[in-house]
Design a protein around this motif. Structure first.
Motif, PDB file in Angstrom:
ATOM      1  N   THR A 667      12.616 -18.244  13.448  1.00  0.00           N
ATOM      2  CA  THR A 667      11.761 -16.863  13.463  1.00  0.00           C
ATOM      3  C   THR A 667      11.767 -16.256  11.955  1.00  0.00           C
ATOM      4  O   THR A 667      10.851 -15.733  11.515  1.00  0.00           O
ATOM      5  N   VAL A 671       8.383 -15.638   9.935  1.00  0.00           N
ATOM      6  CA  VAL A 671       7.744 -13.990   9.784  1.00  0.00           C
ATOM      7  C   VAL A 671       7.990 -13.803   8.261  1.00  0.00           C
ATOM      8  O   VAL A 671       7.253 -12.944   7.881  1.00  0.00           O
ATOM      9  N   THR A 675       4.746 -11.916   6.519  1.00  0.00           N
ATOM     10  CA  THR A 675       5.094 -10.517   5.957  1.00  0.00           C
ATOM     11  C   THR A 675       4.708 -10.755   4.373  1.00  0.00           C
ATOM     12  O   THR A 675       3.949  -9.960   3.931  1.00  0.00           O
ATOM     13  N   LEU A 678       0.853 -10.509   4.502  1.00  0.00           N
ATOM     14  CA  LEU A 678       0.421  -9.056   4.868  1.00  0.00           C
ATOM     15  C   LEU A 678       0.491  -8.257   3.579  1.00  0.00           C
ATOM     16  O   LEU A 678      -0.477  -7.532   3.266  1.00  0.00           O
ATOM     17  N   LEU A 773       5.152  -4.234  20.239  1.00  0.00           N
ATOM     18  CA  LEU A 773       4.155  -5.399  19.415  1.00  0.00           C
ATOM     19  C   LEU A 773       2.854  -4.812  19.633  1.00  0.00           C
ATOM     20  O   LEU A 773       2.193  -4.795  18.714  1.00  0.00           O
ATOM     21  N   ALA A 776       1.917  -1.347  18.443  1.00  0.00           N
ATOM     22  CA  ALA A 776       1.765  -1.469  16.886  1.00  0.00           C
ATOM     23  C   ALA A 776       0.630  -2.158  16.467  1.00  0.00           C
ATOM     24  O   ALA A 776       0.060  -1.600  15.419  1.00  0.00           O
ATOM     25  N   LEU A 780      -2.350  -0.215  14.330  1.00  0.00           N
ATOM     26  CA  LEU A 780      -2.641  -0.462  13.318  1.00  0.00           C
ATOM     27  C   LEU A 780      -4.292  -0.779  13.353  1.00  0.00           C
ATOM     28  O   LEU A 780      -4.973  -0.200  12.243  1.00  0.00           O
ATOM     29  N   PHE A 845       8.253 -16.665  20.766  1.00  0.00           N
ATOM     30  CA  PHE A 845       7.998 -15.997  19.335  1.00  0.00           C
ATOM     31  C   PHE A 845       7.460 -17.048  18.280  1.00  0.00           C
ATOM     32  O   PHE A 845       6.821 -16.827  17.501  1.00  0.00           O
ATOM     33  N   MET A 939      -3.060  -7.900  13.123  1.00  0.00           N
ATOM     34  CA  MET A 939      -2.599  -7.164  12.038  1.00  0.00           C
ATOM     35  C   MET A 939      -3.213  -7.720  10.757  1.00  0.00           C
ATOM     36  O   MET A 939      -3.858  -7.063   9.836  1.00  0.00           O
TER      37      MET A 939
ATOM     38  N   ILE B  82      13.536  -9.269  14.327  1.00  0.00           N
ATOM     39  CA  ILE B  82      13.069  -9.836  13.177  1.00  0.00           C
ATOM     40  C   ILE B  82      11.355  -9.478  13.344  1.00  0.00           C
ATOM     41  O   ILE B  82      10.387  -9.139  12.638  1.00  0.00           O
ATOM     42  N   VAL B  83      10.866 -10.007  14.631  1.00  0.00           N
ATOM     43  CA  VAL B  83       9.464  -9.778  15.015  1.00  0.00           C
ATOM     44  C   VAL B  83       8.963  -8.385  14.902  1.00  0.00           C
ATOM     45  O   VAL B  83       8.035  -8.000  14.249  1.00  0.00           O
ATOM     46  N   ILE B  84       9.906  -7.480  15.611  1.00  0.00           N
ATOM     47  CA  ILE B  84       9.424  -6.098  15.716  1.00  0.00           C
ATOM     48  C   ILE B  84       9.373  -5.376  14.291  1.00  0.00           C
ATOM     49  O   ILE B  84       8.575  -4.794  13.891  1.00  0.00           O
ATOM     50  N   PHE B  86       8.604  -6.991  11.452  1.00  0.00           N
ATOM     51  CA  PHE B  86       7.450  -7.163  10.882  1.00  0.00           C
ATOM     52  C   PHE B  86       6.177  -6.419  11.381  1.00  0.00           C
ATOM     53  O   PHE B  86       5.534  -6.090  10.578  1.00  0.00           O
ATOM     54  N   ALA B  87       6.483  -5.973  12.634  1.00  0.00           N
ATOM     55  CA  ALA B  87       5.181  -5.141  13.157  1.00  0.00           C
ATOM     56  C   ALA B  87       5.310  -3.887  12.445  1.00  0.00           C
ATOM     57  O   ALA B  87       4.488  -3.129  12.195  1.00  0.00           O
ATOM     58  N   MET B  88       6.548  -3.304  12.361  1.00  0.00           N
ATOM     59  CA  MET B  88       6.548  -2.081  11.697  1.00  0.00           C
ATOM     60  C   MET B  88       6.334  -2.218  10.338  1.00  0.00           C
ATOM     61  O   MET B  88       5.866  -0.904   9.578  1.00  0.00           O
ATOM     62  N   THR B  89       6.712  -3.144   9.788  1.00  0.00           N
ATOM     63  CA  THR B  89       6.407  -3.344   8.392  1.00  0.00           C
ATOM     64  C   THR B  89       4.626  -3.062   7.967  1.00  0.00           C
ATOM     65  O   THR B  89       4.062  -2.283   7.112  1.00  0.00           O
ATOM     66  N   ALA B  90       4.236  -3.863   8.880  1.00  0.00           N
ATOM     67  CA  ALA B  90       2.676  -3.996   8.981  1.00  0.00           C
ATOM     68  C   ALA B  90       2.144  -2.583   9.179  1.00  0.00           C
ATOM     69  O   ALA B  90       1.209  -2.033   8.688  1.00  0.00           O
ATOM     70  N   LEU B  91       2.595  -1.929  10.289  1.00  0.00           N
ATOM     71  CA  LEU B  91       2.398  -0.516  10.600  1.00  0.00           C
ATOM     72  C   LEU B  91       2.443   0.527   9.472  1.00  0.00           C
ATOM     73  O   LEU B  91       1.647   1.137   9.154  1.00  0.00           O
TER      74      LEU B  91
END
Lengths: 957, 115
Positions: A667, A671, A675, A678, A773, A776, A780, A845, A939, B82-84, B86-91
Motif C-alpha cells: 500500500t 500510495v 502522491t 499528485l 475517501l 474527500a 476535491l 485497497f 482526484m 495510508i490511503v486516507i 493520501f486523500a487528505m493530502t490531495a484535498l
C-alpha cells in the motif's frame, strides 16, 4: 382514578391550541378568541375537577421515563399549592382572553398573539406542575422565551423590542443561575425529584453547598419576580399589549419567582442566610417600588412599580422564616393576582377608549365610564389595603408578622413595623393617585378619542375579579379559606400553623398600623399633589442611577469589549493556531510522563533478523537525510522536496517489509506513486520561487519565531521517539489481536489476517473509511470546478514553451508504446491482487491503487485528450458502484436475519479451478477496490484537467 | 538496536513534519503533513512490536500460536490510514491551490505577513 392522566392533558391542551391557532386567518378575531377561551375553559374545568383529589393533602402524580439512565423522568405532580397556581393561570388566562378579544385590534396579527398566549399558558402550567427540578427549569426558561415574544409582540415599536430584550436577558440570566443552583441542590440531595428535595430540608441546610445553591436559586427567583436589584426590566416590559401585562406581569410570570421561593421554602428557608438575602431584597423592593410608583406619570408604569412593590411584600413574608408569614405570602399571591389583573385591564380600557394613558392628560373619566371607574376604584382600594377588601386581610397579616420578627439584626427587627407602615402609606398614596388622577377632576381635554364605556364583555373580567376581591374581603372563611388551607398545607406540611382569616380581630396593633398607613398615605398624597400636578417626570430623593442604566452600560461594554477580546485572544492566522495545537499536544503528552517518569524497557523484543541491524541503520540514515533535506528544500526547490519526501516514503516502505507487514509495504509503495504524481500536478499552480537573498536583518527578525518552531518540532520528534522506544522495548500487552489471529480462518474464511480484519471483523470501520475517501474525492472535485488560477499561472509555464507537447510526444514514442502495452498487464495484476487479497498480501485497497496507476500511466503516455478520446474513464461511476456494492453487501446480511455486515463463506468445487472458498467479504472487497480506484482517479484527473482548462482560456484570449 | 533506529527515525520524521507544518508557505504545509503521516503510521505500526519473517498469514487449518506472528491489528489500522492520508493530502493541496487562486498568494493566511 382519572387524576394522573389528566395532568399531561392539562399541559398538552394549550400547546395543541397554540398550534391550531397558527392556522387561522390573520384577522379571525372571534375564531381565535373562541379557540383560546375554549382551551382555557377546558383547562379550568379539568383543574376544578381535580380539586377533590388534592384537597386533603394528597398529591396527584404522573410520570413517564425520560432519561432512565440518568434517573430522570418526565413527571408532573399536583398538590394543593400547584393546584392554586393552576387555577390562577387558567382562570385569569380565560378572563384575559375574553378581554383581549376586545382589546386587540383586528389589524394586529392575531394568530401569533393567541398562539403565543396559549403556548405561554402551557409553559406556566408546566412550571407549576413540574415534578422534578430539571423539568422545572426547562419550563421556566420557556416562559422567559414566550414572555420575550409577547412583550415584543408589536415589534415595529422600538420600545417594545428594547423592553423585550431587556426582560429576556435579565430573566434568562436568572434562569441560568437557577439552573446552576438546581444542579447543586441535586448534588446535595442526590435526586432532582421534587418530593425527595422537599423532604431533605435538614440535609440541604447542613450542607457546605447550601449557601451557594440557595443564593443561585434566589437570584433566579428575584430576576423573575422583578425584585431589587433586578427590578428594572418590568416597567420596560409595559410596552407589551395590555392583556399581556395583565396576565404575565400581574398574575402569571412574575409570580413564578415567589412561587419558586414558596415551593422550596421547606427545603431552603429557616436560616439566617435565607433571611438576609430573601428578606432584605424583598424589603428594599417593597419600599423602593412603592415610593417610585407614586411618581409615575404612566398608568401602566404606576401599576408596574406597584407590582414590584407587592411582589417585594410577598418576598419579605417568605424571607421572615415564620410559617405564619408564609401563609400570609401565599394568601397575598392570590389577592394580588385578582386586584392587579383587574387594574391592568382597567388601565387598558382607559387607553383603549381615550387613546392616552398618561395621568397628566387624563382626568374626570368617572362621568364617561362610571361602571369601569367604580370597578377600578374598588380594585385600587384593595391594592391600598382598605377594609372590606381582600388586600386588607393579607396586609393585616403582614403587619402582625412584622411585629414579631426576630432575625439576626435586632435593629432591623425593631425598624420593620415602621418601615411597613411607611411602605403601606406609599401604597395608599399611589392608589389614590391612580383613582384621582384618572377618574376625578375636570373633564379631560385634548384626548385623541371621546371616552365612553367599553363593550359589555370587555368589562366583564374586571367586574368578576373585583367582585372576587370584595367577597373574599368580606367573608374570607366561606370563600377562600378551604382553598388557602389546601395550598398552605401542601407547602408547609406538618409545620402548618393554625391561622384565622377575619375582617375584625378587635382593636389591636395591626389595625392601628393599617389606620396609620391609610392616614399617612392620604396625607402624603395631599402634600405631594402640587408636585405631581406640575408634571415633573422624575423621582425625588433617589440617585439617578438605577439598574437599567447599569444594565445598559454593561450591555454596551460587552458589545464593545467582545471584538477587543477577540482581537486579543483570537487570530485568523494559521501559524499561531497550529503552534497552539502542537504546544497543547506536547503538554498533554508530557503530563503523564512527568507524573510517572520515563524509562526504557528491558525486554528484548523478538526480532529474528539480528545481525543485519547495521543495514537497517544505514537505510534509515538515508531515510532521515531525505526527510531533513525535504524539510529544507520545501521552501527553495519544490521538485527536489517532492522527490526527497518520496525517498523517506520508500524507506518507510522498506521498514514495513522488514518487519513482516507485506500489505502495508504494498500500500505504501503504491500510495507513494500516486502522491508523487499528485504533487507534481499541483506544482504547476504554485507561484514561482522568489529569489532568496539572505540578509542578517531578516534572519535576526525571524530568529525568535524560528527558534520557537524549532523547539516545538524538536519536542514533538524527541517525545515521539522516546515514547516509541519505551513502548518497543517492553513486552506486548495482551490485545484483541489474539482473537483475530485465532478466528481469521475459522470464522473469516481467509488466511491473510490483516485483510480479514479490514473486510470482515472491522468491516464497519472500513465502510466508514472508504466513505471518507469518497467524500474527500467529491469535495476535491467540486472545489476544482470553481477553480480560478492566478493570472501568472494561467499561461503555460516556460518549460512548456521551450519543450512543446509535440516534443514531449516525440520523446515518448518508444516508451509510450511500452506503457500502452503494460496496461492489460497492470489490469491483470490488479485483478490478481484483488482475488488473492483474502488469503495473501493484496486486497481491494492495493488492487484499486494499482489499476489507478495503470490509468495514470496511460494518461502520461498519450496525453489527456488522446486518452479520453479513446477510453471512457468514469471515476464517479466507479466510486458510486463501489460504495453501493460495499453497503449492499453489508445490508445483504439482513436478508438472512443477521446483523449488518455479517459475512458468510461459501465453499465451492469448480471444474478446473478446484476447490474455491468464496467469502461474502470478497464482494465487500470488490466494493473497496472500485471505490479506491474511482476516488484516486477522480482526484488525479480532476487536477490534471485544470491544465487543459488553462490552455483553453489561453486560446480564447 | 532496531528499536533505537526506528525510534530515532520516527523522531526525525515527526520533527521535520512539525517544522514544515509551522511554516508560512502552503506547499511546506503539504509536505509537512506528508512527513508527519509517515511518522505517525510508523509509530502506530511499531506499537505491535517488531518481528521479522512473521507476516500475519495463518495456515488454512487450526490457528497457530498468535505470539509467533506479527501483530495484525496495527497493520490493519495503518493500512487504511495510508490511503486516507493520501486523500487528505490531495484535498489539502487543492484547498491551498484554490486559496491561492482567490488570494493571489501561497501564504497560508491568504495574505503576506506585514513584516
Amino acid at each position: 382514578m382519572l387524576g394522573p392522566s389528566l395532568l399531561p392533558l392539562l399541559v398538552a391542551l394549550p400547546v395543541a391550541g397554540a398550534i391550531v391557532a397558527l392556522f387561522f386567518r390573520v384577522n379571525a378575531r372571534n375564531a381565535e378568541a373562541w379557540l383560546a377561551a375554549t382551551c382555557s375553559l377546558v383547562a379550568l374545568a379539568l383543574i376544578l375537577g381535580l380539586y377533590p383529589q388534592v384537597s386533603h393533602g394528597a398529591v396527584v402524580r404522573f410520570a413517564i421515563d425520560w432519561m432512565p439512565a440518568l434517573g430522570l423522568s418526565f413527571s408532573l405532580r399536583m398538590d394543593g399549592f400547584a393546584w392554586m397556581f393552576s387555577l390562577l393561570i387558567a382562570g385569569i388566562g380565560f378572563l384575559v382572553v375574553l378581554y383581549a378579544r376586545y382589546y386587540m385590534s383586528a389589524r394586529d396579527p392575531l394568530p401569533r398573539f393567541f398562539a403565543l398566549f396559549l403556548a405561554f399558558m402551557a409553559c406556566m402550567l408546566g412550571v407549576v406542575l413540574a415534578g422534578n427540578l430539571i423539568q422545572f427549569v426547562m419550563f421556566w426558561e420557556l416562559t422567559s422565551l414566550f414572555s420575550f415574544l409577547l412583550i415584543g409582540y408589536w415589534h415595529h415599536n422600538p420600545a417594545a423590542r428594547q423592553g423585550a430584550r431587556m426582560a429576556l436577558i435579565v430573566t434568562s440570566a436568572g434562569g441560568l443561575a437557577l439552573f446552576a443552583g438546581v444542579l447543586l441542590l441535586g448534588r446535595i440531595v442526590g435526586s432532582y425529584d421534587l418530593d425527595v428535595v422537599l423532604d431533605s430540608g435538614g440535609l440541604i441546610r447542613s450542607s457546605p453547598l447550601y449557601v451557594p445553591a440557595m443564593m443561585l436559586i434566589v437570584v433566579g427567583a428575584l430576576t423573575k419576580s422583578a425584585q431589587f436589584p433586578f427590578h428594572f426590566w418590568l416597567p420596560h416590559a409595559m410596552a407589551a399589549p395590555t392583556p399581556v401585562s395583565a396576565y404575565l406581569h400581574s398574575a402569571a410570570m412574575v409570580k413564578l419567582g415567589v412561587f419558586l421561593l414558596a415551593r422550596l421554602w421547606p427545603a431552603l428557608a429557616g436560616t439566617d442566610a435565607w433571611m438576609a438575602t430573601v428578606g432584605l431584597a424583598g424589603l428594599v423592593t417593597f419600599v423602593l417600588g412603592a415610593f417610585i410608583a407614586i411618581f409615575q406619570q404612566d398608568l401602566k408604569g404606576l401599576l408596574a412599580y406597584s407590582t414590584i412593590s407587592h411582589l417585594g411584600l410577598i418576598t419579605v413574608l417568605l424571607g421572615l422564616n415564620s410559617p405564619l408569614a408564609a401563609v400570609a405570602a401565599i394568601f397575598h399571591m392570590l389577592n394580588h393576582a385578582t386586584f392587579k389583573a383587574s387594574l391592568f385591564m382597567a388601565a387598558g380600557i382607559i387607553e383603549h377608549e381615550t387613546g392616552a394613558r398618561d395621568i397628566r392628560r387624563l382626568s374626570g373619566l368617572f362621568n364617561y365610564m362610571p361602571i369601569t371607574a367604580t370597578a377600578a376604584i374598588v380594585a385600587a382600594s384593595a391594592m391600598a389595603g382598605v377594609p372590606l377588601l381582600n388586600g386588607f386581610l393579607s396586609k393585616e397579616m403582614f403587619f402582625a408578622e412584622a411585629l414579631g420578627v426576630s432575625g439576626p439584626l435586632p435593629f432591623l427587627d425593631r425598624a420593620l413595623p415602621w418601615v411597613a407602615i411607611g411602605a403601606g402609606a406609599f401604597g395608599v398614596a399611589y392608589s389614590l393617585r391612580f383613582i384621582i388622577g384618572a377618574f376625578f377632576g375636570p373633564p379631560p381635554v385634548g384626548l385623541p378619542r371621546t371616552p365612553h364605556e367599553p363593550p359589555r364583555w370587555m368589562r366583564f373580567p374586571i367586574e368578576l375579579l373585583v367582585l372576587t376581591c370584595f367577597v373574599v374581603g368580606v367573608v374570607p372563611n366561606l370563600t377562600v379559606r378551604p382553598l388557602l388551607d389546601t395550598a398552605v398545607r401542601a407547602v408547609l406540611g406538618a409545620a402548618t400553623p393554625p391561622f384565622e382569616l377575619a375582617l375584625w380581630h378587635g382593636f389591636n396593633i395591626p389595625l392601628a398600623m393599617s389606620a396609620g398607613a391609610l392616614a399617612g398615605g392620604i396625607l402624603l398624597y395631599r402634600l405631594l399633589r402640587g408636585r405631581l400636578a406640575s408634571g415633573v417626570d422624575r423621582v425625588p430623593l433617589l440617585p439617578p442611577v438605577d439598574g437599567r442604566i447599569v444594565f445598559e452600560r454593561s450591555i454596551d461594554a460587552a458589545r464593545r469589549g467582545a471584538p477587543r477580546l477577540e482581537r486579543w485572544l483570537g487570530t485568523r492566522r494559521l501559524q499561531p493556531q497550529l503552534r497552539w495545537i502542537v504546544g497543547v499536544a506536547i503538554v498533554a503528552a508530557a503530563v503523564p510522563v512527568l507524573r510517572h517518569g520515563w524509562s526504557p524497557g528491558t525486554a528484548d523484543a523478538p526480532v529474528d533478523a539480528a545481525g543485519y541491524d547495521w543495514l537497517f541503520a544505514l537505510t534509515w540514515l538515508i531515510g532521515g537525510a531525505c526527510a531533513l533535506a525535504a524539510a529544507i528544500e520545501a521552501k527553495f526547490h519544490r521538485l527536489a522536496a517532492v522527490m526527497l519526501a518520496g525517498g523517506a516514503g520508500l524507506v518507510t516502505c522498506i521498514t514495513f517489509v522488514w518487519f513482516s507487514a507485506p500489505d502495508l509495504a504494498l500500500t505504501q509503495l503504491l500510495v507513494e506513486v500516486v502522491t508523487t504524481v499528485l504533487l507534481l500536478l499541483g506544482l504547476r499552480w504554485l507561484p514561482k520561487r522568489v529569489p532568496f537573498v539572505p540578509t542578517w536583518a531578516g534572519a535576526l527578525a525571524a530568529l525568535p519565531r524560528r527558534a520557537l518552531d524549532f523547539a516545538l518540532a524538536a519536542a514533538v520528534g524527541g517525545g515521539l521517539a522516546a515514547l516509541a522506544y519505551a513502548a518497543m522495548t517492553r513486552p506486548l500487552a495482551d490485545s484483541i489481536s489474539r482473537f483475530f489471529v485465532a478466528r481469521a480462518y475459522s470464522e473469516g474464511g481467509g488466511t491473510n489476517v490483516v485483510n480479514v480484519i479490514l473486510v470482515d471483523f472491522r468491516g464497519f470501520d472500513t465502510l466508514g473509511e472508504i466513505t471518507v475517501l469518497a467524500v474527500a474525492g467529491v469535495a476535491l472535485y467540486s472545489l476544482l470546478r470553481r477553480f480560478r488560477p492566478v493570472p501568472e499561472s494561467a499561461t503555460p509555464p516556460p518549460q512548456q514553451r521551450i519543450h512543446t507537447p509535440a516534443d514531449a510526444a516525440n520523446d515518448l514514442r518508444v516508451p509510450g508504446v511500452i506503457m500502452r502495452l503494460m496496461f492489460p498487464v497492470t489490469a491483470l495484476l490488479a485483478l490478481y491482487l484483488l482475488m488473492r487479497g483474502h488469503n495473501l498480501p493484496g486486497g481491494g485497497f492495493v488492487a484499486g491503487l494499482s489499476l489507478a496507476i495503470g490509468f495514470i500511466v496511460q494518461y502520461m503516455a498519450g496525453g489527456t485528450r488522446w486518452l479520453e478520446a479513446r477510453l471512457d474513464v468514469r471515476p464517479i461511476r466507479w466510486m458510486a458502484f463501489g460504495l453501493l456494492l460495499a453497503a449492499a453487501t453489508g445490508a445483504g446480511a439482513w436478508l438472512f436475519a443477521h446483523p449488518f455486515l455479517t459475512s458468510h463463506v461459501l465453499h465451492l468445487r469448480l471444474p478446473w479451478l478446484g476447490e474455491l472458498e468464496l467469502a461474502s467479504a470478497f464482494l465487500f472487497d470488490v466494493g473497496i477496490f472500485a471505490l479506491v480506484l474511482g476516488a484516486t482517479l477522480l482526484m488525479l484527473i480532476a487536477l490534471a484537467h485544470q491544465s487543459l482548462r488553462g490552455d483553453r482560456q489561453q486560446r480564447s484570449l | 538496536m532496531y528499536e533505537l533506529v526506528l525510534a530515532l527515525a520516527i523522531g526525525v520524521l515527526a520533527a521535520c513534519g512539525t517544522w514544515l507544518l509551522l511554516r508560512p508557505r502552503s506547499f511546506q504545509v503539504v509536505m509537512g503533513l506528508s512527513l508527519l503521516s509517515y511518522a505517525v503510521n510508523l509509530f502506530i505500526f511499531c506499537m505491535g512490536g517488531l518481528r521479522s519473517h512473521a507476516a500475519p498469514i495463518v495456515p488454512a487449518g487450526p490457528p497457530p500460536d498468535p505470539s509467533l506472528l506479527a501483530d495484525p491489528l496495527p497493520q490493519a489500522l495503518v493500512l487504511t490510514a495510508i490511503v486516507i492520508s493520501f486523500a487528505m493530502t490531495a484535498l489539502l493541496l487543492v484547498v491551498l491551490l484554490a486559496a491561492r487562486g482567490l488570494a493571489g498568494t501561497d501564504h497560508v493566511d491568504g495574505r503576506e505577513d506585514e513584516r
